[in-house]
Each structure stands twice: as structure tokens, then as C-alpha cells.
Design a protein around this motif. Structure first.
Motif, PDB file in Angstrom:
ATOM      1  N   THR A   1       8.620  15.271 -35.385  1.00 36.51           N
ATOM      2  CA  THR A   1       8.246  14.560 -36.190  1.00 36.51           C
ATOM      3  C   THR A   1       9.497  13.570 -36.186  1.00 36.51           C
ATOM      4  O   THR A   1      10.513  13.924 -35.864  1.00 36.51           O
ATOM      5  CB  THR A   1       7.607  15.059 -37.262  1.00 36.51           C
ATOM      6  OG1 THR A   1       8.616  15.574 -38.209  1.00 36.51           O
ATOM      7  CG2 THR A   1       6.649  15.916 -37.167  1.00 36.51           C
ATOM      8  N   LEU A   2       9.192  12.250 -36.612  1.00 40.85           N
ATOM      9  CA  LEU A   2      10.137  11.288 -36.640  1.00 40.85           C
ATOM     10  C   LEU A   2      11.161  11.609 -37.620  1.00 40.85           C
ATOM     11  O   LEU A   2      12.566  11.688 -37.223  1.00 40.85           O
ATOM     12  CB  LEU A   2       9.632   9.774 -36.969  1.00 40.85           C
ATOM     13  CG  LEU A   2      10.771   8.805 -36.767  1.00 40.85           C
ATOM     14  CD1 LEU A   2      11.471   8.635 -35.410  1.00 40.85           C
ATOM     15  CD2 LEU A   2      10.184   7.526 -37.417  1.00 40.85           C
ATOM     16  N   HIS A   3      11.005  11.955 -38.608  1.00 38.41           N
ATOM     17  CA  HIS A   3      11.836  12.318 -39.875  1.00 38.41           C
ATOM     18  C   HIS A   3      11.789  13.923 -40.250  1.00 38.41           C
ATOM     19  O   HIS A   3      12.774  14.232 -41.191  1.00 38.41           O
ATOM     20  CB  HIS A   3      11.505  11.671 -41.188  1.00 38.41           C
ATOM     21  CG  HIS A   3      11.619  10.121 -40.943  1.00 38.41           C
ATOM     22  ND1 HIS A   3      12.762   9.485 -40.849  1.00 38.41           N
ATOM     23  CD2 HIS A   3      10.646   9.227 -41.094  1.00 38.41           C
ATOM     24  CE1 HIS A   3      12.579   8.121 -40.559  1.00 38.41           C
ATOM     25  NE2 HIS A   3      11.194   7.931 -40.788  1.00 38.41           N
ATOM     26  N   GLY A   4      11.339  14.698 -39.439  1.00 39.15           N
ATOM     27  CA  GLY A   4      11.641  15.953 -39.409  1.00 39.15           C
ATOM     28  C   GLY A   4      10.775  16.521 -40.904  1.00 39.15           C
ATOM     29  O   GLY A   4      10.099  15.718 -41.430  1.00 39.15           O
TER      30      GLY A   4
ATOM     31  N   ARG B   1      17.443  24.432 -57.205  1.00 41.03           N
ATOM     32  CA  ARG B   1      17.748  24.737 -56.107  1.00 41.03           C
ATOM     33  C   ARG B   1      17.317  23.701 -54.933  1.00 41.03           C
ATOM     34  O   ARG B   1      16.172  23.215 -55.295  1.00 41.03           O
ATOM     35  CB  ARG B   1      17.456  26.236 -55.629  1.00 41.03           C
ATOM     36  CG  ARG B   1      17.937  26.952 -56.515  1.00 41.03           C
ATOM     37  CD  ARG B   1      19.594  27.404 -56.302  1.00 41.03           C
ATOM     38  NE  ARG B   1      19.881  26.978 -54.870  1.00 41.03           N
ATOM     39  CZ  ARG B   1      19.932  28.117 -54.238  1.00 41.03           C
ATOM     40  NH1 ARG B   1      19.667  29.259 -54.425  1.00 41.03           N
ATOM     41  NH2 ARG B   1      20.399  27.842 -52.774  1.00 41.03           N
ATOM     42  N   GLY B   2      17.846  23.347 -53.783  1.00 36.01           N
ATOM     43  CA  GLY B   2      17.238  22.495 -52.895  1.00 36.01           C
ATOM     44  C   GLY B   2      17.526  23.141 -51.501  1.00 36.01           C
ATOM     45  O   GLY B   2      18.441  23.487 -51.069  1.00 36.01           O
ATOM     46  N   LEU B   3      17.015  22.356 -50.773  1.00 40.62           N
ATOM     47  CA  LEU B   3      16.882  22.619 -49.204  1.00 40.62           C
ATOM     48  C   LEU B   3      16.664  21.351 -48.516  1.00 40.62           C
ATOM     49  O   LEU B   3      15.952  20.496 -49.009  1.00 40.62           O
ATOM     50  CB  LEU B   3      16.276  23.601 -48.724  1.00 40.62           C
ATOM     51  CG  LEU B   3      15.990  24.921 -49.039  1.00 40.62           C
ATOM     52  CD1 LEU B   3      14.919  25.761 -48.644  1.00 40.62           C
ATOM     53  CD2 LEU B   3      17.526  25.489 -48.460  1.00 40.62           C
ATOM     54  N   LEU B   4      17.294  21.028 -47.347  1.00 39.38           N
ATOM     55  CA  LEU B   4      16.858  19.828 -46.389  1.00 39.38           C
ATOM     56  C   LEU B   4      16.537  20.306 -45.255  1.00 39.38           C
ATOM     57  O   LEU B   4      16.858  21.002 -44.472  1.00 39.38           O
ATOM     58  CB  LEU B   4      18.241  19.096 -46.469  1.00 39.38           C
ATOM     59  CG  LEU B   4      19.039  18.309 -47.718  1.00 39.38           C
ATOM     60  CD1 LEU B   4      20.261  17.667 -47.222  1.00 39.38           C
ATOM     61  CD2 LEU B   4      18.058  17.387 -48.263  1.00 39.38           C
ATOM     62  N   ALA B   5      15.608  19.669 -44.895  1.00 41.31           N
ATOM     63  CA  ALA B   5      14.857  19.677 -43.488  1.00 41.31           C
ATOM     64  C   ALA B   5      15.662  18.834 -42.557  1.00 41.31           C
ATOM     65  O   ALA B   5      15.812  17.597 -42.696  1.00 41.31           O
ATOM     66  CB  ALA B   5      13.399  19.398 -43.453  1.00 41.31           C
ATOM     67  N   PRO B   6      16.154  19.233 -41.278  1.00 44.86           N
ATOM     68  CA  PRO B   6      16.771  18.591 -40.475  1.00 44.86           C
ATOM     69  C   PRO B   6      15.829  17.342 -39.751  1.00 44.86           C
ATOM     70  O   PRO B   6      14.737  17.803 -39.803  1.00 44.86           O
ATOM     71  CB  PRO B   6      17.308  19.295 -39.294  1.00 44.86           C
ATOM     72  CG  PRO B   6      16.639  20.573 -39.593  1.00 44.86           C
ATOM     73  CD  PRO B   6      15.934  20.701 -41.033  1.00 44.86           C
ATOM     74  N   SER B   7      16.707  16.419 -39.645  1.00 41.43           N
ATOM     75  CA  SER B   7      15.908  15.133 -38.955  1.00 41.43           C
ATOM     76  C   SER B   7      16.550  14.343 -37.858  1.00 41.43           C
ATOM     77  O   SER B   7      17.848  14.467 -37.995  1.00 41.43           O
ATOM     78  CB  SER B   7      15.813  14.107 -40.102  1.00 41.43           C
ATOM     79  OG  SER B   7      15.327  13.036 -39.653  1.00 41.43           O
TER      80      SER B   7
ATOM     81  N   THR C   1      16.286  11.442 -37.088  1.00 40.72           N
ATOM     82  CA  THR C   1      16.882  10.154 -37.397  1.00 40.72           C
ATOM     83  C   THR C   1      18.035  10.200 -38.608  1.00 40.72           C
ATOM     84  O   THR C   1      18.521   9.144 -38.782  1.00 40.72           O
ATOM     85  CB  THR C   1      15.499   9.390 -38.034  1.00 40.72           C
ATOM     86  OG1 THR C   1      15.442  10.009 -39.366  1.00 40.72           O
ATOM     87  CG2 THR C   1      14.608   9.212 -37.068  1.00 40.72           C
ATOM     88  N   GLY C   2      18.245  11.297 -38.925  1.00 38.12           N
ATOM     89  CA  GLY C   2      19.104  11.278 -40.110  1.00 38.12           C
ATOM     90  C   GLY C   2      18.744  11.103 -41.398  1.00 38.12           C
ATOM     91  O   GLY C   2      19.427  11.147 -42.330  1.00 38.12           O
ATOM     92  N   PHE C   3      17.392  10.786 -41.675  1.00 40.70           N
ATOM     93  CA  PHE C   3      16.664  10.717 -42.968  1.00 40.70           C
ATOM     94  C   PHE C   3      15.950  11.765 -43.233  1.00 40.70           C
ATOM     95  O   PHE C   3      14.841  12.036 -42.930  1.00 40.70           O
ATOM     96  CB  PHE C   3      15.796   9.344 -42.724  1.00 40.70           C
ATOM     97  CG  PHE C   3      16.422   8.198 -42.563  1.00 40.70           C
ATOM     98  CD1 PHE C   3      17.317   7.612 -43.523  1.00 40.70           C
ATOM     99  CD2 PHE C   3      16.480   7.497 -41.232  1.00 40.70           C
ATOM    100  CE1 PHE C   3      17.946   6.368 -43.369  1.00 40.70           C
ATOM    101  CE2 PHE C   3      17.104   6.331 -41.083  1.00 40.70           C
ATOM    102  CZ  PHE C   3      17.688   5.580 -41.860  1.00 40.70           C
ATOM    103  N   HIS C   4      16.638  12.788 -43.618  1.00 45.09           N
ATOM    104  CA  HIS C   4      16.205  14.115 -43.888  1.00 45.09           C
ATOM    105  C   HIS C   4      15.342  14.009 -45.211  1.00 45.09           C
ATOM    106  O   HIS C   4      15.613  13.344 -46.141  1.00 45.09           O
ATOM    107  CB  HIS C   4      17.298  15.205 -44.273  1.00 45.09           C
ATOM    108  CG  HIS C   4      18.600  15.037 -43.161  1.00 45.09           C
ATOM    109  ND1 HIS C   4      18.573  15.425 -41.970  1.00 45.09           N
ATOM    110  CD2 HIS C   4      19.765  14.518 -43.246  1.00 45.09           C
ATOM    111  CE1 HIS C   4      19.439  15.215 -41.077  1.00 45.09           C
ATOM    112  NE2 HIS C   4      20.320  14.643 -41.761  1.00 45.09           N
ATOM    113  N   THR C   5      14.350  15.059 -45.182  1.00 43.39           N
ATOM    114  CA  THR C   5      13.587  15.231 -46.294  1.00 43.39           C
ATOM    115  C   THR C   5      13.748  16.502 -47.148  1.00 43.39           C
ATOM    116  O   THR C   5      14.784  17.195 -46.389  1.00 43.39           O
ATOM    117  CB  THR C   5      11.846  15.445 -45.968  1.00 43.39           C
ATOM    118  OG1 THR C   5      11.828  16.650 -45.177  1.00 43.39           O
ATOM    119  CG2 THR C   5      11.516  14.376 -45.019  1.00 43.39           C
TER     120      THR C   5
END
Length: 112
Positions: free
Chosen positions: A47-50, A13-19, A21-25
Motif C-alpha cells: 500500500t502507498l503509506h503502509g 504504548r505505540g507502534l509504527l507501521a513502516p511506509s 513514502t515515509g508517512f508511517h501510520t
């Protein structure tokens, strides 16, 4: 590659943290081993990359672990401020927190 494809390919399973810059973690875990009980991205835009903080539990136990998905800024000593923010959110979610950061970053080394 999208999140759904990555989940399928990894069997996780996965989740993305919004960023901003568009470079989500991202954060991935095995659903049969861990259960997601909380996912917080409220302060990610500071933060820069979320970043995101997940609280995961081991099924059948009361134990939980907070895990942060973060990519600190590689551009300046502002990395220390970002690290403090992530650490505070992690500890607020659970005193048993864990995060992985790129320690080879010149900015992180300069801030140390």
C-alpha cells in the motif's frame, strides 16, 4: 516528535507501521487495559503509506480484537484494492477486526 516521546506524552504504548513514502501510520493503546499479542506489517509495502495489524487482548480474558493502522491512498480508485488487502489481513488475524479510515477522501468516495 518520535515514538518514545509520543508514548510518554500520551501515557500509552505505540507502534509504527513502516511506509515506503515515509508517512508511517501508528497505533497506540493503553498497556494497562490491553495487551499486544501480535503485530504484523508483512504486506504494508503493498500500500502507498503502509499498514499494520495488531491483535490486542483484554488482560484476564481470552477475547481478542484485531486492529489495523492504515492510511489509504488519497490519489486514485486504487484505494479499493488497498482496502481489500487490509481487510483480508485483518480478518486473517482475527474475525473481530476494526479499522478506521479517512472517509472524506475523494478517492474513497469515487470507489464507493
Amino acid at each position: 516528535m518520535g515514538l518514545t516521546t509520543a508514548e510518554h506524552d500520551l501515557g500509552m504504548r505505540g507502534l509504527l507501521a513502516p511506509s515506503r513514502t515515509g508517512f508511517h501510520t501508528g497505533l497506540f493503546w493503553r498497556a494497562h487495559s490491553l495487551r499486544l499479542t501480535r503485530w504484523e506489517t508483512r504486506y504494508g509495502a503493498e500500500t502507498l503509506h503502509g499498514f499494520g495489524v495488531a491483535v490486542l487482548t483484554l488482560p484476564g480474558t481470552p477475547a481478542s480484537l484485531a486492529v489495523a493502522s492504515v492510511h489509504l491512498t488519497p490519489y486514485s480508485a486504487a484505494v479499493a484494492q488497498e482496502a481489500q488487502l487490509v481487510a483480508s489481513r485483518l480478518l486473517r488475524a482475527n474475525p473481530s477486526g476494526l479499522t478506521g479510515v479517512p472517509t472524506g477522501s475523494p478517492a474513497l468516495l469515487a470507489a464507493a
